[in-house]
Design a protein around this motif. Structure first.
Motif, PDB file in Angstrom:
ATOM      1  N   PRO A   1      17.492  -4.985   6.183  1.00  0.00           N
ATOM      2  CA  PRO A   1      16.752  -5.380   7.379  1.00  0.00           C
ATOM      3  C   PRO A   1      15.246  -5.377   7.127  1.00  0.00           C
ATOM      4  CG  PRO A   1      18.428  -3.744   7.904  1.00  0.00           C
ATOM      5  CD  PRO A   1      18.367  -3.826   6.417  1.00  0.00           C
ATOM      6  N   ASP A   2      14.563  -6.290   7.775  1.00  0.00           N
ATOM      7  CA  ASP A   2      13.113  -6.346   7.619  1.00  0.00           C
ATOM      8  C   ASP A   2      12.458  -5.062   8.113  1.00  0.00           C
ATOM      9  OD1 ASP A   2      12.974  -9.053   6.582  1.00  0.00           O
ATOM     10  OD2 ASP A   2      13.519  -9.719   8.596  1.00  0.00           O
ATOM     11  N   THR A   3      13.018  -4.453   9.153  1.00  0.00           N
ATOM     12  CA  THR A   3      12.467  -3.196   9.654  1.00  0.00           C
ATOM     13  C   THR A   3      12.535  -2.111   8.586  1.00  0.00           C
ATOM     14  OG1 THR A   3      14.632  -2.755  10.654  1.00  0.00           O
ATOM     15  CG2 THR A   3      12.932  -3.666  12.088  1.00  0.00           C
ATOM     16  N   THR A   4      13.665  -2.017   7.893  1.00  0.00           N
ATOM     17  CA  THR A   4      13.827  -1.007   6.848  1.00  0.00           C
ATOM     18  C   THR A   4      12.867  -1.266   5.696  1.00  0.00           C
ATOM     19  OG1 THR A   4      16.169  -0.738   7.425  1.00  0.00           O
ATOM     20  CG2 THR A   4      15.473   0.055   5.261  1.00  0.00           C
ATOM     21  N   ARG A   5      12.798  -2.503   5.273  1.00  0.00           N
ATOM     22  CA  ARG A   5      11.930  -2.880   4.143  1.00  0.00           C
ATOM     23  C   ARG A   5      10.477  -2.566   4.435  1.00  0.00           C
ATOM     24  NH1 ARG A   5       9.022  -7.556   3.697  1.00  0.00           N
ATOM     25  NH2 ARG A   5      10.185  -8.543   5.397  1.00  0.00           N
ATOM     26  N   LEU A   6       9.999  -3.001   5.583  1.00  0.00           N
ATOM     27  CA  LEU A   6       8.587  -2.830   5.902  1.00  0.00           C
ATOM     28  C   LEU A   6       8.247  -1.376   6.229  1.00  0.00           C
ATOM     29  CD1 LEU A   6       8.091  -6.062   8.014  1.00  0.00           C
ATOM     30  CD2 LEU A   6       7.207  -5.610   5.710  1.00  0.00           C
ATOM     31  N   ALA A   7       9.144  -0.685   6.933  1.00  0.00           N
ATOM     32  CA  ALA A   7       8.888   0.712   7.259  1.00  0.00           C
ATOM     33  C   ALA A   7       8.830   1.564   6.002  1.00  0.00           C
ATOM     34  CB  ALA A   7       9.961   1.242   8.205  1.00  0.00           C
ATOM     35  N   ALA A   8       9.730   1.313   5.054  1.00  0.00           N
ATOM     36  CA  ALA A   8       9.740   2.089   3.811  1.00  0.00           C
ATOM     37  C   ALA A   8       8.431   1.931   3.058  1.00  0.00           C
ATOM     38  CB  ALA A   8      10.914   1.662   2.940  1.00  0.00           C
ATOM     39  N   ALA A   9       7.941   0.699   2.978  1.00  0.00           N
ATOM     40  CA  ALA A   9       6.679   0.445   2.274  1.00  0.00           C
ATOM     41  C   ALA A   9       5.509   1.098   3.009  1.00  0.00           C
ATOM     42  CB  ALA A   9       6.453  -1.050   2.126  1.00  0.00           C
ATOM     43  N   SER A  10       5.519   1.022   4.323  1.00  0.00           N
ATOM     44  CA  SER A  10       4.439   1.597   5.111  1.00  0.00           C
ATOM     45  C   SER A  10       4.424   3.115   5.010  1.00  0.00           C
ATOM     46  CB  SER A  10       4.589   1.154   6.572  1.00  0.00           C
ATOM     47  OG  SER A  10       3.482   1.520   7.356  1.00  0.00           O
ATOM     48  N   LEU A  11       5.592   3.726   5.079  1.00  0.00           N
ATOM     49  CA  LEU A  11       5.676   5.177   4.967  1.00  0.00           C
ATOM     50  C   LEU A  11       5.260   5.646   3.583  1.00  0.00           C
ATOM     51  CD1 LEU A  11       9.019   5.823   6.888  1.00  0.00           C
ATOM     52  CD2 LEU A  11       6.713   6.415   7.639  1.00  0.00           C
ATOM     53  N   ALA A  12       5.646   4.881   2.567  1.00  0.00           N
ATOM     54  CA  ALA A  12       5.264   5.237   1.199  1.00  0.00           C
ATOM     55  C   ALA A  12       3.751   5.210   1.017  1.00  0.00           C
ATOM     56  CB  ALA A  12       5.930   4.293   0.206  1.00  0.00           C
ATOM     57  N   ALA A  13       3.096   4.371   1.805  1.00  0.00           N
ATOM     58  CA  ALA A  13       1.633   4.269   1.743  1.00  0.00           C
ATOM     59  C   ALA A  13       0.950   5.282   2.658  1.00  0.00           C
ATOM     60  CB  ALA A  13       1.195   2.856   2.109  1.00  0.00           C
ATOM     61  N   GLY A  14       1.749   6.126   3.326  1.00  0.00           N
ATOM     62  CA  GLY A  14       1.189   7.133   4.212  1.00  0.00           C
ATOM     63  C   GLY A  14       0.775   6.613   5.565  1.00  0.00           C
ATOM     64  N   ASP A  15       1.321   5.473   5.967  1.00  0.00           N
ATOM     65  CA  ASP A  15       0.979   4.853   7.249  1.00  0.00           C
ATOM     66  C   ASP A  15       2.258   4.666   8.057  1.00  0.00           C
ATOM     67  OD1 ASP A  15       0.057   3.398   9.367  1.00  0.00           O
ATOM     68  OD2 ASP A  15      -0.695   1.708   8.207  1.00  0.00           O
ATOM     69  N   PRO A  16       2.614   5.621   8.932  1.00  0.00           N
ATOM     70  CA  PRO A  16       3.895   5.558   9.642  1.00  0.00           C
ATOM     71  C   PRO A  16       3.985   4.501  10.718  1.00  0.00           C
ATOM     72  CG  PRO A  16       2.630   7.428  10.413  1.00  0.00           C
ATOM     73  CD  PRO A  16       1.870   6.849   9.254  1.00  0.00           C
ATOM     74  N   THR A  17       2.874   3.887  11.103  1.00  0.00           N
ATOM     75  CA  THR A  17       2.908   2.895  12.182  1.00  0.00           C
ATOM     76  C   THR A  17       2.460   1.502  11.752  1.00  0.00           C
ATOM     77  OG1 THR A  17       0.660   3.467  12.930  1.00  0.00           O
ATOM     78  CG2 THR A  17       2.502   4.670  13.924  1.00  0.00           C
ATOM     79  N   GLY A  18       1.933   1.361  10.559  1.00  0.00           N
ATOM     80  CA  GLY A  18       1.403   0.067  10.135  1.00  0.00           C
ATOM     81  C   GLY A  18       2.440  -1.031  10.017  1.00  0.00           C
ATOM     82  N   TRP A  19       3.698  -0.651   9.846  1.00  0.00           N
ATOM     83  CA  TRP A  19       4.735  -1.653   9.638  1.00  0.00           C
ATOM     84  C   TRP A  19       5.034  -2.473  10.892  1.00  0.00           C
ATOM     85  CZ3 TRP A  19       9.574  -1.535  12.077  1.00  0.00           C
ATOM     86  CH2 TRP A  19       9.923  -0.348  12.714  1.00  0.00           C
ATOM     87  N   PHE A  20       4.660  -1.961  12.056  1.00  0.00           N
ATOM     88  CA  PHE A  20       4.900  -2.737  13.275  1.00  0.00           C
ATOM     89  C   PHE A  20       4.104  -4.042  13.253  1.00  0.00           C
ATOM     90  CE2 PHE A  20       5.722   1.666  14.719  1.00  0.00           C
ATOM     91  CZ  PHE A  20       7.017   1.515  15.146  1.00  0.00           C
ATOM     92  N   GLU A  21       2.829  -3.958  12.938  1.00  0.00           N
ATOM     93  CA  GLU A  21       2.010  -5.169  12.866  1.00  0.00           C
ATOM     94  C   GLU A  21       2.499  -6.087  11.751  1.00  0.00           C
ATOM     95  OE1 GLU A  21      -0.882  -8.147  13.145  1.00  0.00           O
ATOM     96  OE2 GLU A  21       0.011  -6.750  14.578  1.00  0.00           O
ATOM     97  N   GLN A  22       2.884  -5.510  10.626  1.00  0.00           N
ATOM     98  CA  GLN A  22       3.401  -6.338   9.529  1.00  0.00           C
ATOM     99  C   GLN A  22       4.654  -7.085   9.955  1.00  0.00           C
ATOM    100  OE1 GLN A  22       3.474  -2.902   6.693  1.00  0.00           O
ATOM    101  NE2 GLN A  22       2.490  -4.330   5.303  1.00  0.00           N
TER     102      GLN A  22
END
Length: 222
Positions: A9-30
């Motif tokens: 899922p796109d949510t899983t893909r983007l959230a994982a990358a965002s969390l790995a970068a230390g940004d727990p909320t940035g994936w929403f905008e992405q």
């Protein structure tokens, strides 16, 4: 939930990358930005309001006149538009500027005030400002301990005598890697911030998948 043709899922893909970068909320905008470009899907972007919200309203839980409502994480606006249609003076906010812009473009004549804001740092003037606060499936998209902070920030937005309605996936012990990260009963109870009392907490079966359970919790501010 899997993506097209079994893809992650796109949510899983983007959230994982965002969390790995230390940004727990940035994936929403992405997510919303990629969806706008046709490169991702927003699974909750559907034309109808949340079923549990619609049932709550249909069952007579909505009463009174001149009411104000706040929709947490409004996304493209489906629940905010529904509440506005019930007569609420509605504000919908999202951390994603693209989501807010999408809602405004989708409903150009809407009375809803769509605005960009962050639940982790909500505008101070919103405190105690809304007769109804709807938190629908947003906090579950945040990992702990950020989620604990988000939960603590929801209740104080409710006006005296107002209502907080929380809708969320329920933890079952067999949950897949998130998001979403389904909420435990203790996390649901934690929405009862000082000054709020529990009116009712239900754990309901998802009609589309009997293995999925969902919370519907209602709180009242004193």
């Amino acid at each position: 939930m899997t993506g097209p043709a079994g893809r992650e899922p796109d949510t899983t893909r983007l959230a994982a990358a965002s969390l790995a970068a230390g940004d727990p909320t940035g994936w929403f905008e992405q997510l919303y930005a990629e969806a706008g470009a046709g490169a991702a899907e927003v699974p909750w972007d559907v034309p109808r309001p949340s079923k549990l919200l619609a049932e709550w309203a249909r069952d007579g839980a909505v009463t009174g006149d001149c009411r104000s409502a706040l929709v947490v994480g409004c996304g493209p606006g489906r629940d905010a538009e529904f509440l506005a249609g019930l007569g609420f003076v509605t504000t919908g906010f999202d951390i994603s500027p693209t989501a807010v812009r999408t809602a405004r473009d989708r409903y150009p004549d809407s009375p809803v005030e769509y605005t960009v804001a962050d639940l982790l740092d909500p505008p101070p003037h919103w405190r105690g400002g809304f007769d109804l606060v709807l938190e629908s499936n947003n906090v579950q998209a945040l990992p702990r301990p950020v989620r604990d902070r988000a939960i603590a920030n929801v209740g104080p937005l409710v006006a005296p005598g107002g209502t907080l309605l929380v809708l969320a996936a329920a933890a079952t012990g067999a949950d897949r890697p998130g998001p979403p990260w389904p909420l435990s009963r203790a996390e649901i109870d934690a929405f009862a911030a000082p000054g709020l009392t529990v009116l009712g907490i239900e754990q309901l079966t998802d009609e589309a998948d009997p293995l999925i359970r969902r919370w519907r919790a209602e709180f009242r501010a004193g």
